[in-house]
Motif scaffolding. Structure first.
Motif, PDB file in Angstrom:
ATOM      1  N   ASN A   1       0.733  -1.225   0.062  1.00  0.00           N
ATOM      2  CA  ASN A   1      -0.103  -0.043   0.095  1.00  0.00           C
ATOM      3  C   ASN A   1       0.686   1.309   0.061  1.00  0.00           C
ATOM      4  N   ARG A   2       2.011   1.203   0.587  1.00  0.00           N
ATOM      5  CA  ARG A   2       2.914   2.437   0.639  1.00  0.00           C
ATOM      6  C   ARG A   2       3.276   2.840  -0.732  1.00  0.00           C
ATOM      7  N   ARG A   3       3.666   1.412  -1.377  1.00  0.00           N
ATOM      8  CA  ARG A   3       4.266   1.722  -2.750  1.00  0.00           C
ATOM      9  C   ARG A   3       3.001   2.284  -3.756  1.00  0.00           C
ATOM     10  N   HIS A   4       2.018   1.882  -3.494  1.00  0.00           N
ATOM     11  CA  HIS A   4       0.659   2.145  -4.371  1.00  0.00           C
ATOM     12  C   HIS A   4       0.545   3.757  -4.035  1.00  0.00           C
ATOM     13  N   ILE A   5       0.571   4.219  -2.754  1.00  0.00           N
ATOM     14  CA  ILE A   5       0.297   5.624  -2.522  1.00  0.00           C
ATOM     15  C   ILE A   5       1.503   6.431  -3.214  1.00  0.00           C
ATOM     16  N   LEU A   6       2.838   5.948  -3.110  1.00  0.00           N
ATOM     17  CA  LEU A   6       3.892   6.744  -3.732  1.00  0.00           C
ATOM     18  C   LEU A   6       3.703   6.752  -5.154  1.00  0.00           C
ATOM     19  N   GLN A   7       3.216   5.596  -5.956  1.00  0.00           N
ATOM     20  CA  GLN A   7       2.899   5.916  -7.419  1.00  0.00           C
ATOM     21  C   GLN A   7       2.021   6.825  -7.743  1.00  0.00           C
ATOM     22  N   ARG A   8       0.908   6.802  -6.861  1.00  0.00           N
ATOM     23  CA  ARG A   8      -0.335   7.788  -7.009  1.00  0.00           C
ATOM     24  C   ARG A   8       0.231   9.437  -6.708  1.00  0.00           C
ATOM     25  N   CYS A   9       1.053   9.639  -5.787  1.00  0.00           N
ATOM     26  CA  CYS A   9       1.290  10.987  -5.272  1.00  0.00           C
ATOM     27  C   CYS A   9       2.669  11.542  -5.886  1.00  0.00           C
ATOM     28  N   VAL A  10       3.772  10.756  -6.297  1.00  0.00           N
ATOM     29  CA  VAL A  10       4.747  11.380  -6.830  1.00  0.00           C
ATOM     30  C   VAL A  10       4.627  11.471  -8.520  1.00  0.00           C
ATOM     31  N   THR A  11       4.902  12.977  -8.706  1.00  0.00           N
ATOM     32  CA  THR A  11       4.604  13.344  -9.843  1.00  0.00           C
ATOM     33  C   THR A  11       5.792  13.304 -10.749  1.00  0.00           C
ATOM     34  N   THR A  12       7.074  13.580 -10.355  1.00  0.00           N
ATOM     35  CA  THR A  12       8.264  13.313 -11.330  1.00  0.00           C
ATOM     36  C   THR A  12       9.258  13.200 -10.017  1.00  0.00           C
ATOM     37  N   ALA A  13      10.543  12.273 -10.528  1.00  0.00           N
ATOM     38  CA  ALA A  13      11.353  11.838  -9.809  1.00  0.00           C
ATOM     39  C   ALA A  13      12.537  11.829 -10.712  1.00  0.00           C
ATOM     40  N   ARG A  14      13.658  12.331 -10.365  1.00  0.00           N
ATOM     41  CA  ARG A  14      14.888  12.246 -11.172  1.00  0.00           C
ATOM     42  C   ARG A  14      16.044  12.118 -10.261  1.00  0.00           C
ATOM     43  N   HIS A  15      17.044  11.181 -10.782  1.00  0.00           N
ATOM     44  CA  HIS A  15      18.378  11.021 -10.315  1.00  0.00           C
ATOM     45  C   HIS A  15      19.426  11.819 -10.925  1.00  0.00           C
ATOM     46  N   ALA A  16      20.311  12.147 -10.399  1.00  0.00           N
ATOM     47  CA  ALA A  16      21.494  12.875 -11.280  1.00  0.00           C
ATOM     48  C   ALA A  16      20.964  13.666 -12.708  1.00  0.00           C
ATOM     49  N   GLY A  17      19.539  14.172 -12.495  1.00  0.00           N
ATOM     50  CA  GLY A  17      18.993  14.930 -13.903  1.00  0.00           C
ATOM     51  C   GLY A  17      18.394  13.765 -14.780  1.00  0.00           C
ATOM     52  N   ARG A  18      18.212  12.529 -14.428  1.00  0.00           N
ATOM     53  CA  ARG A  18      17.644  11.667 -15.303  1.00  0.00           C
ATOM     54  C   ARG A  18      16.258  11.246 -14.554  1.00  0.00           C
ATOM     55  N   GLU A  19      15.268  11.204 -15.477  1.00  0.00           N
ATOM     56  CA  GLU A  19      13.834  10.677 -14.935  1.00  0.00           C
ATOM     57  C   GLU A  19      14.143   9.211 -14.454  1.00  0.00           C
ATOM     58  N   VAL A  20      13.448   8.839 -13.257  1.00  0.00           N
ATOM     59  CA  VAL A  20      13.491   7.402 -12.856  1.00  0.00           C
ATOM     60  C   VAL A  20      12.123   7.237 -12.445  1.00  0.00           C
ATOM     61  N   ALA A  21      11.923   5.942 -12.501  1.00  0.00           N
ATOM     62  CA  ALA A  21      10.219   5.317 -12.146  1.00  0.00           C
ATOM     63  C   ALA A  21      10.338   5.481 -10.750  1.00  0.00           C
ATOM     64  N   VAL A  22       9.073   5.748 -10.216  1.00  0.00           N
ATOM     65  CA  VAL A  22       8.860   5.657  -8.686  1.00  0.00           C
ATOM     66  C   VAL A  22       9.118   4.099  -8.061  1.00  0.00           C
ATOM     67  N   ALA A  23       9.224   3.178  -8.650  1.00  0.00           N
ATOM     68  CA  ALA A  23       9.389   1.867  -8.330  1.00  0.00           C
ATOM     69  C   ALA A  23      10.820   1.822  -8.163  1.00  0.00           C
ATOM     70  N   ASP A  24      11.670   2.714  -8.800  1.00  0.00           N
ATOM     71  CA  ASP A  24      13.046   2.360  -8.610  1.00  0.00           C
ATOM     72  C   ASP A  24      13.894   3.261  -7.783  1.00  0.00           C
ATOM     73  N   LEU A  25      13.012   4.280  -6.963  1.00  0.00           N
ATOM     74  CA  LEU A  25      13.362   4.951  -5.993  1.00  0.00           C
ATOM     75  C   LEU A  25      13.971   4.021  -4.773  1.00  0.00           C
ATOM     76  N   PRO A  26      15.119   4.502  -4.194  1.00  0.00           N
ATOM     77  CA  PRO A  26      15.716   3.568  -2.976  1.00  0.00           C
ATOM     78  C   PRO A  26      14.882   3.815  -2.070  1.00  0.00           C
ATOM     79  N   GLU A  27      15.086   2.944  -0.854  1.00  0.00           N
ATOM     80  CA  GLU A  27      14.075   3.030   0.513  1.00  0.00           C
ATOM     81  C   GLU A  27      14.355   4.155   1.160  1.00  0.00           C
ATOM     82  N   GLU A  28      15.555   4.732   1.184  1.00  0.00           N
ATOM     83  CA  GLU A  28      16.033   5.975   1.977  1.00  0.00           C
ATOM     84  C   GLU A  28      15.362   7.265   1.345  1.00  0.00           C
TER      85      GLU A  28
END
Length: 193
Positions: A79-106
């Motif tokens: 359910n936490r992953r589901h909420i993140l999928q719905r609430c995260v609008t953009t995620a970038r790592h070092a300037g490149r877009e990444v999928a919400v599922a690929d965000l590290p736990e920290e």
């Protein structure tokens, strides 16, 4: 806002029961709305930003629609992953877009902390102590469930009162509802005597 509406509807005193997780005794507890109201009142921003460990994430706070989309049978992590999928609008790592599922736990933990800071009223924890076994624990107070249960109980009671008075006096629903609560109660007591 729901806490304020509940206070306007039924007053500032909230009473409930719970079960002690240690000994199983039923415990009654009381709180005042002011005791569980978050002290900081700024309106959370529509879009929040987090910069953490070369990640830049934009997200919003969960809404009631997000919460109703959760699967009650799923575990917390799902359910936490589901909420993140719905609430995260953009995620970038070092300037490149990444999928919400690929965000590290920290990073996801930092997002959760930032959400809690932005809306402190979303997660109200009550400190309880069992008088029987002296066990101390914390429990979450969910205003939505609490308020809905009160509305349901009030509506059920009103239907019973309308039925009783309509049967006894032949009044219609609008006539019963036009009575003040004190007067309605007086008629109910006359029927019971």
């Amino acid at each position: 806002h729901l806490l304020a509406l509940r206070e306007q509807t039924f007053g500032p005193h909230l009473a409930s029961v719970t079960i002690c997780p240690a000994c199983g005794d039923q415990i009654e507890f009381h709180v005042e709305a002011d005791d569980i109201r978050a002290r900081s009142k700024p309106e959370p921003k529509a879009e929040l930003h987090l910069a953490h460990a070369d990640y830049n994430v934009e997200f919003r706070l969960p809404t009631s629609l997000d919460l109703t989309s959760l699967d009650p049978a799923a575990d917390v992590a799902t359910n936490r992953r589901h909420i993140l999928q719905r609430c995260v609008t953009t995620a970038r790592h070092a300037g490149r877009e990444v999928a919400v599922a690929d965000l590290p736990e920290e990073v996801t933990a930092a997002i959760a902390r930032r959400m809690a800071e932005a809306d402190p009223q979303a997660d109200v924890q009550l400190a309880l102590a069992c008088p029987a076994c002296r066990h101390n624990w914390q429990t979450q107070f969910d205003i939505v469930s609490y308020f809905w249960a009160e509305i349901h109980a009030w509506a059920s009671r009103m239907l019973r009162e309308i039925h009783t008075l309509a049967c006894a006096y032949g009044w219609g629903e609008s006539e019963v509802l036009a009575l003040t609560p004190r007067r309605r109660q007086a008629y109910l007591e006359l029927i019971g005597s």
